[in-house]
Design a protein around this motif. Structure first.
Motif: not given
Lengths: 370, 202
Positions: A91-92, B106-107, B110
């Motif tokens: 993930g990020q 999730i985008k 984040n």
């Protein structure tokens, strides 16, 4: 009067009930919603595969599977010991991690494993040495006073019963909860020698209001069982025969103590000068032992330096900082290796001084602690 | 007040919505919810994301708090606990929303990053819940008021985000970059919104 009392009681009961109901609802929701099912962790290009329950941090999930990544802050993202390469599925990068990573590390996929939440299949790289790290149950054999603020702890390993480590490495001690303070893990260098496989010794210096050291000083009892993990770290004796300068202060004694005793035991005859910095005579420990080592072995010289010893005392050794002691003994250290252990301030000052005397930067090894 | 009573139900709701969003904009006329606005309004898409989340939370918590206030606090005679109760209800609800966003987008999770917890302490949300009690609203009116207030905040942060995206901070004096210029932008925008105030009485 009666109505006021009823008011206070209703209000209190209401607030408690409300908090309770909401907390229960949230816990239930977390179980239900943040359920990522089974995720696969693939380690070192598929050499090892783990199946875990997703939703927790990489660090804690690996610990569950008995792979212990070094971590001093217990997963809060403030020590940056738990760096790992995450090649896929991490993930990020989170804003918590960014300040701890260099541009090169970010490019290479390095992450803080305590901040990486496992939500899907993930592949990571773990250095082989970390697989040797185990979790130990150990019994406190003794708690010995070395100076007014440093204790020697001796542990007998119960499960597993033996440890393989290199002189200079450290272990992490898990403190128990006391007086409302949480359980934490703190790193301490091993001061005993690797040949003694059933025991380890640590030097713990009291940090005012430190969670773990306060526990060690005030609450840990001889005979009780504790949890340790290790060995960690790459601060250890190199494989060369170059002459050595060791510099330490306070509980920084531990890894150097282990290294020089190991050298004596293994008959590794490398020229070694050990500068130990303290304020006064009362801060010195292992003095007799190191003096004996000095008498018995040609290659070893021990130079304690006291920075705040009263003029009137009978101290005949060096007065001043360790860096000054170094400058008095040497002008050129070309070809030497240096081993430093102490506070960041002391390590920084020593490193600067050593570079002045031509010690190459990559020959200066250090173990820093705050 | 008379005109308000004569109009039909949905028109009333619509008027409440518009007035809460435009003529009494929570961010630009009342200056609530400033910290997260300054923090997140660098780009339009994150602004829109946070704005939408805040709108949703504001509307839902206004409705929830309405029920909590009139069906729990008033019967128990605990109206004086409304502030702390509302804070706890909002905090718990936001936690819940955070979980849902983390799981299903999730985008967005984040991009909102560390600002998500900011929704919990976004005073615009608490403000709307408290202001609605000053008005003779029923359940649906309260919901419309919350939705409108949230929408107003959404509109404001999206506009500010749009303006900030176009600004080249290189040409600004150093001390003005970031929050400084944003506050000036908000000041100028709020002048325009003050012009609307009083157009609709609610």
């Amino acid at each position: 009067m009666g109505t006021i009392l009823t008011g206070i009681i209703t209000a209190t009961v209401f607030l408690i009930l409300m908090g309770l109901v909401l907390a229960i609802l949230l816990v239930l929701a977390e179980k239900k919603i943040l359920n990522y099912g089974t995720c696969k962790i693939s380690i070192n290009d598929g050499n090892k595969e783990l199946e875990v329950q997703g939703g927790a941090s990489l660090l804690s999930l690996l610990a569950e599977k008995n792979i212990y990544i070094p971590s001093a802050c217990g997963g809060r993202g403030s020590c940056a010991y738990c760096k790992l390469v995450v090649s896929e599925g991490g993930g990020q990068l989170s804003p918590v991690e960014e300040p701890y990573l260099t541009a090169d590390e970010i490019k290479a996929g390095v992450r803080l494993s305590c901040q990486v939440k496992v939500r899907n299949d993930i592949s990571i790289q773990i250095p082989e040495a970390l697989f040797k790290i185990k979790k130990y149950r150990a019994r406190v054999e003794h708690k010995k006073v070395l100076t007014h603020d440093i204790l020697e702890l001796r542990f007998k390993l119960l499960d597993p019963q033996t440890i393989d480590f290199k002189a200079g490495q450290y272990v992490q001690l898990t403190s128990e909860t006391y007086k409302g303070r949480e359980s934490v893990m703190r790193a301490y260098s091993i001061s005993s020698v690797p040949s003694e496989k059933n025991y380890i010794e640590l030097n713990v210096r009291l940090v005012p209001d430190g969670i773990c050291t306060t526990w060690v000083f005030d609450h840990m009892k001889e005979g009780q069982e504790v949890t340790l993990s290790g060995p960690y770290g790459d601060f250890m004796l190199s494989d060369t025969s170059a002459p050595m300068i060791c510099m330490a202060g306070g509980s920084g004694m531990a890894p150097i103590h282990s290294i020089v005793n190991h050298m004596a035991e293994m008959n590794i005859q490398r020229l070694c000068y050990y500068f130990f910095g303290a304020q006064q005579q009362r801060d010195l420990f292992y003095l007799e032992e190191l003096r004996k080592l000095e008498r018995d072995h040609e290659w070893f010289t021990f130079i304690p330096a006291l920075s705040a010893e009263p003029e009137s005392s009978g101290w005949t050794g060096f007065r001043g900082l360790v860096t000054e002691a170094l400058a008095e003994h040497f002008d050129d250290l070309t070809g030497y290796e240096a081993y430093l252990c102490g506070s960041p301030g002391m390590v920084g000052a020593c490193e600067k001084e050593l570079k002045k005397f031509n010690v190459e930067e990559d020959k200066i090894y250090y173990d820093e602690f705050a | 007040m008379e005109a308000y009573q004569e109009t039909n139900f949905f028109a009333t709701l619509f008027i409440i919505f518009i007035s809460a969003g435009l003529t009494n904009n929570i961010l630009l006329a009342r200056f609530l919810g400033m910290c997260s606005c300054l923090g997140v309004s660098k780009k339009v898409d994150t602004s829109v994301g946070l704005g939408a989340a805040v709108t949703f939370v504001t509307a839902t918590t206004a409705a929830l708090n309405y029920l909590v206030y009139y069906y729990i606090l008033v019967p128990l005679g605990l109206e004086f606990l409304k502030l702390i109760t509302f804070i706890v209800v909002i905090a718990a609800f936001t936690q819940f929303i955070e979980m849902v966003i983390e799981r299903y987008s999730i985008k967005l999770y984040n991009s909102l990053g560390i600002f998500l917890p900011l929704i919990t302490v976004n005073c615009a949300i608490l403000g709307i819940s408290l202001f609605m009690l000053n008005k003779p609203y029923g359940f649906w009116e309260s919901f419309a008021y919350g939705l409108g207030g949230g929408f107003g905040w959404f509109l404001a942060i999206a506009l500010i985000g749009g303006i900030r995206e176009k600004i080249n901070e290189k040409f600004l004096p150093e001390g003005l970059a970031g929050p400084g210029i944003t506050l000036i932008i908000i000041g100028i925008m709020s002048l325009a919104f003050v012009g609307f105030s009083g157009m609709i009485k609610i």
